[in-house]
Design an enzyme around this catalytic site. Structure first.
Site, PDB file in Angstrom:
ATOM      1  N   LYS A   1     -25.999  23.501  18.556  1.00  9.90           N
ATOM      2  CA  LYS A   1     -25.143  24.765  19.571  1.00  9.90           C
ATOM      3  C   LYS A   1     -23.809  23.762  20.051  1.00  9.90           C
ATOM      4  O   LYS A   1     -22.952  24.980  19.617  1.00  9.90           O
ATOM      5  CB  LYS A   1     -25.909  25.635  19.704  1.00  9.90           C
ATOM      6  CG  LYS A   1     -26.667  26.297  19.148  1.00  9.90           C
ATOM      7  CD  LYS A   1     -26.634  27.041  17.841  1.00  9.90           C
ATOM      8  CE  LYS A   1     -27.521  28.156  17.682  1.00  9.90           C
ATOM      9  NZ  LYS A   1     -26.848  29.199  16.455  1.00  9.90           N
TER      10      LYS A   1
ATOM     11  N   ASN B   1     -25.315  32.512  10.328  1.00  8.38           N
ATOM     12  CA  ASN B   1     -26.225  32.461  11.121  1.00  8.38           C
ATOM     13  C   ASN B   1     -27.275  32.532  11.484  1.00  8.38           C
ATOM     14  O   ASN B   1     -28.418  31.929  12.333  1.00  8.38           O
ATOM     15  CB  ASN B   1     -26.440  34.784  10.969  1.00  8.38           C
ATOM     16  CG  ASN B   1     -27.421  35.031  12.110  1.00  8.38           C
ATOM     17  OD1 ASN B   1     -27.361  35.570  12.552  1.00  8.38           O
ATOM     18  ND2 ASN B   1     -28.269  35.556  10.827  1.00  8.38           N
TER      19      ASN B   1
ATOM     20  N   TYR C   1     -31.659  22.557  19.851  1.00  3.54           N
ATOM     21  CA  TYR C   1     -31.711  23.676  19.828  1.00  3.54           C
ATOM     22  C   TYR C   1     -29.905  23.479  20.325  1.00  3.54           C
ATOM     23  O   TYR C   1     -29.156  24.063  19.910  1.00  3.54           O
ATOM     24  CB  TYR C   1     -32.204  24.612  20.201  1.00  3.54           C
ATOM     25  CG  TYR C   1     -31.617  26.242  20.026  1.00  3.54           C
ATOM     26  CD1 TYR C   1     -31.253  26.996  18.911  1.00  3.54           C
ATOM     27  CD2 TYR C   1     -31.146  27.027  21.009  1.00  3.54           C
ATOM     28  CE1 TYR C   1     -31.081  27.965  18.475  1.00  3.54           C
ATOM     29  CE2 TYR C   1     -30.912  28.050  21.016  1.00  3.54           C
ATOM     30  CZ  TYR C   1     -30.448  28.704  19.918  1.00  3.54           C
ATOM     31  OH  TYR C   1     -30.160  30.130  19.581  1.00  3.54           O
TER      32      TYR C   1
ATOM     33  N   ASP D   1     -31.344  27.223   0.971  1.00  3.88           N
ATOM     34  CA  ASP D   1     -31.628  26.708   2.306  1.00  3.88           C
ATOM     35  C   ASP D   1     -29.790  26.680   2.466  1.00  3.88           C
ATOM     36  O   ASP D   1     -29.674  25.108   1.830  1.00  3.88           O
ATOM     37  CB  ASP D   1     -32.518  25.776   1.515  1.00  3.88           C
ATOM     38  CG  ASP D   1     -33.348  25.022   2.879  1.00  3.88           C
ATOM     39  OD1 ASP D   1     -32.201  24.639   4.264  1.00  3.88           O
ATOM     40  OD2 ASP D   1     -34.103  24.078   3.558  1.00  3.88           O
ATOM     41  N   VAL D   2     -29.916  26.271   3.421  1.00  2.00           N
ATOM     42  CA  VAL D   2     -28.328  26.493   4.258  1.00  2.00           C
ATOM     43  C   VAL D   2     -28.240  24.617   4.378  1.00  2.00           C
ATOM     44  O   VAL D   2     -27.175  24.014   4.400  1.00  2.00           O
ATOM     45  CB  VAL D   2     -28.083  27.315   5.551  1.00  2.00           C
ATOM     46  CG1 VAL D   2     -28.008  28.619   5.730  1.00  2.00           C
ATOM     47  CG2 VAL D   2     -28.883  26.457   6.725  1.00  2.00           C
TER      48      VAL D   2
HETATM   49  P1  NAI Z   1     -34.247  35.069  13.179  1.00  4.60           P
HETATM   50  O1  NAI Z   1     -35.638  33.761  13.591  1.00  4.60           O
HETATM   51  O2  NAI Z   1     -34.696  36.328  13.425  1.00  4.60           O
HETATM   52  O3  NAI Z   1     -33.345  35.032  12.038  1.00  4.60           O
HETATM   53  C1  NAI Z   1     -33.284  33.354  11.483  1.00  4.60           C
HETATM   54  C2  NAI Z   1     -33.069  33.748   9.825  1.00  4.60           C
HETATM   55  O4  NAI Z   1     -32.941  32.943   9.163  1.00  4.60           O
HETATM   56  C3  NAI Z   1     -34.790  33.940   9.294  1.00  4.60           C
HETATM   57  O5  NAI Z   1     -34.807  34.971   8.426  1.00  4.60           O
HETATM   58  C4  NAI Z   1     -34.777  32.494   8.832  1.00  4.60           C
HETATM   59  O6  NAI Z   1     -35.530  32.372   7.760  1.00  4.60           O
HETATM   60  C5  NAI Z   1     -33.342  32.173   8.609  1.00  4.60           C
HETATM   61  N1  NAI Z   1     -33.477  30.807   7.639  1.00  4.60           N
HETATM   62  C6  NAI Z   1     -34.101  29.426   8.357  1.00  4.60           C
HETATM   63  N2  NAI Z   1     -34.100  28.798   8.062  1.00  4.60           N
HETATM   64  C7  NAI Z   1     -32.791  28.546   6.827  1.00  4.60           C
HETATM   65  C8  NAI Z   1     -32.186  27.958   6.393  1.00  4.60           C
HETATM   66  N3  NAI Z   1     -32.167  25.891   6.170  1.00  4.60           N
HETATM   67  N4  NAI Z   1     -31.686  28.800   5.332  1.00  4.60           N
HETATM   68  C9  NAI Z   1     -31.633  29.638   5.211  1.00  4.60           C
HETATM   69  N5  NAI Z   1     -32.173  30.477   6.304  1.00  4.60           N
HETATM   70  C10 NAI Z   1     -32.784  29.741   7.281  1.00  4.60           C
HETATM   71  O7  NAI Z   1     -33.674  34.750  14.332  1.00  4.60           O
HETATM   72  P2  NAI Z   1     -31.874  35.556  15.051  1.00  4.60           P
HETATM   73  O8  NAI Z   1     -32.694  35.511  16.582  1.00  4.60           O
HETATM   74  O9  NAI Z   1     -31.925  36.685  14.327  1.00  4.60           O
HETATM   75  O10 NAI Z   1     -31.005  34.460  15.309  1.00  4.60           O
HETATM   76  C11 NAI Z   1     -30.415  34.403  14.436  1.00  4.60           C
HETATM   77  C12 NAI Z   1     -28.546  33.371  15.150  1.00  4.60           C
HETATM   78  O11 NAI Z   1     -28.996  33.781  16.267  1.00  4.60           O
HETATM   79  C13 NAI Z   1     -29.874  32.402  14.602  1.00  4.60           C
HETATM   80  O12 NAI Z   1     -28.196  31.009  14.828  1.00  4.60           O
HETATM   81  C14 NAI Z   1     -29.881  31.712  16.801  1.00  4.60           C
HETATM   82  O13 NAI Z   1     -29.620  30.520  17.086  1.00  4.60           O
HETATM   83  C15 NAI Z   1     -29.372  32.588  16.814  1.00  4.60           C
HETATM   84  N6  NAI Z   1     -29.464  33.308  18.325  1.00  4.60           N
HETATM   85  C16 NAI Z   1     -29.886  33.998  18.773  1.00  4.60           C
HETATM   86  C17 NAI Z   1     -30.171  34.634  19.972  1.00  4.60           C
HETATM   87  C18 NAI Z   1     -31.543  36.118  20.136  1.00  4.60           C
HETATM   88  O14 NAI Z   1     -31.441  36.207  21.647  1.00  4.60           O
HETATM   89  N7  NAI Z   1     -31.650  36.605  19.083  1.00  4.60           N
HETATM   90  C19 NAI Z   1     -29.994  34.526  21.806  1.00  4.60           C
HETATM   91  C20 NAI Z   1     -28.798  33.419  20.839  1.00  4.60           C
HETATM   92  C21 NAI Z   1     -28.245  32.565  19.175  1.00  4.60           C
END
Ligand code: NAI
Length: 261
Positions: A165, A95, A161, A67-68
């Protein structure tokens, strides 16, 4: 001269963007430590990436659950990297991220704290641990934080959020300021609308909703974000630090403007 591949740690690696970043890094010859809270998903990602024909002989991939937002977990991940790879990572991609879709009036303290802890504290803890190991080993490094368009603009019903950010934007600058003397560069990528299993579930027609708002008239893919990671991690970017790079098809470059003006 280094003979082994360069080593990256990607947090939240089991998710849509994180797995895209990991895949691209591996295809480009990096060794990768995959961290995620979801142990089963990150283990199956490791198996998929190891057996998918992506890897060159000798490429090393490790799945490390943790957990980050927990100091102890972050330290254990770095210890496990040391045990498994016998070296310090060259690149950290912060990420991992979550959000709660709620109006401010309904957001609980618990929800607020969970988002801030994951997105902002997680970024801080990994940045500090990465930099401590790099400085101790007199090794240069690159940190890339995954922010959002809401680093600078407030999105509706995402107060937790947005705040996290916005914090990442300043954490990026502060860390760049303090770590530059150790030859550690710190930058941020602010993605626009990126197609992942998570975002596809967010809107009725995610692609149509966001491509019509995006100047390049398409939504982004995890590979678009990954391409920017490669760019900022490359030695050719060795004088770039403290910056945020939008990977959004121009989405957040535009002002709100009255229709039919
Ligand atoms: P996602 O929900 O598919 O992936 C997030 C991952 O982080 C998941 O695998 C989850 O299990 C993991 N995670 C959650 N809490 C955690 C913790 N405490 N410790 C370790 N791992 C943890 O989300 P996505 O879309 O791939 O987003 C990834 C990053 O990109 C995030 O920071 C999000 O805010 C950012 N982002 C995404 C956008 C999009 O359109 N998909 C747009 C702008 C930013």
């Amino acid at each position: 001269m280094k003979t082994e591949n360069r080593l990256a740690l990607v947090t939240g690696a089991a998710g849509g963007i994180g797995s895209g970043i990991a895949r691209t890094l591996i295809q480009s010859g990096w060794d990768v430590a995959l961290n995620d809270l979801n142990s089963a998903s990150v283990t199956s990602l490791k198996e998929e990436l190891s057996s998918g024909g992506l890897t060159k002989a000798g490429t090393q991939i490790e799945a490390l659950s943790g957990d980050v937002s927990k100091e102890e977990d972050v330290e254990l991940v770095f210890e496990a990297i040391n045990d498994r790879f016998n070296r310090v990572p060259d690149l950290l991609v912060n990420n991992a991220g979550i959000q709660t879709w709620k109006p401010l009036l309904e957001l609980s303290l618990q929800e607020w704290e969970r988002t801030l802890a994951t997105n902002l504290t997680g970024c801080f803890l990994n940045t500090r641990c990465f930099a401590q190991h790099a400085v101790k080993n007199k090794q240069s490094g690159v940190i890339i934080n995954i922010g959002s368009g809401c680093n600078k603009l407030a999105f509706p019903n995402l107060v937790d959020y947005n705040a996290s950010k916005g914090g990442i934007e300043m954490l990026t600058k502060s860390a760049a300021l303090e770590l530059g003397m150790h030859n550690i560069r710190v930058n941020c990528i602010a993605p626009g609308a990126i197609e992942t299993p998570r975002t596809q579930g967010e809107a009725g027609d995610y692609q149509a909703s966001w491509s019509s708002l995006t100047p390049l008239r398409r939504i982004g893919q995890p590979s678009d974000v990954a391409a920017a990671v490669l760019l900022l991690a490359d030695d050719s970017a060795s004088f770039i630090s403290g910056q945020t790079l939008g990977v959004d098809g121009g989405l957040f470059a535009q002002a709100i403007w009255p229709e039919n003006y």
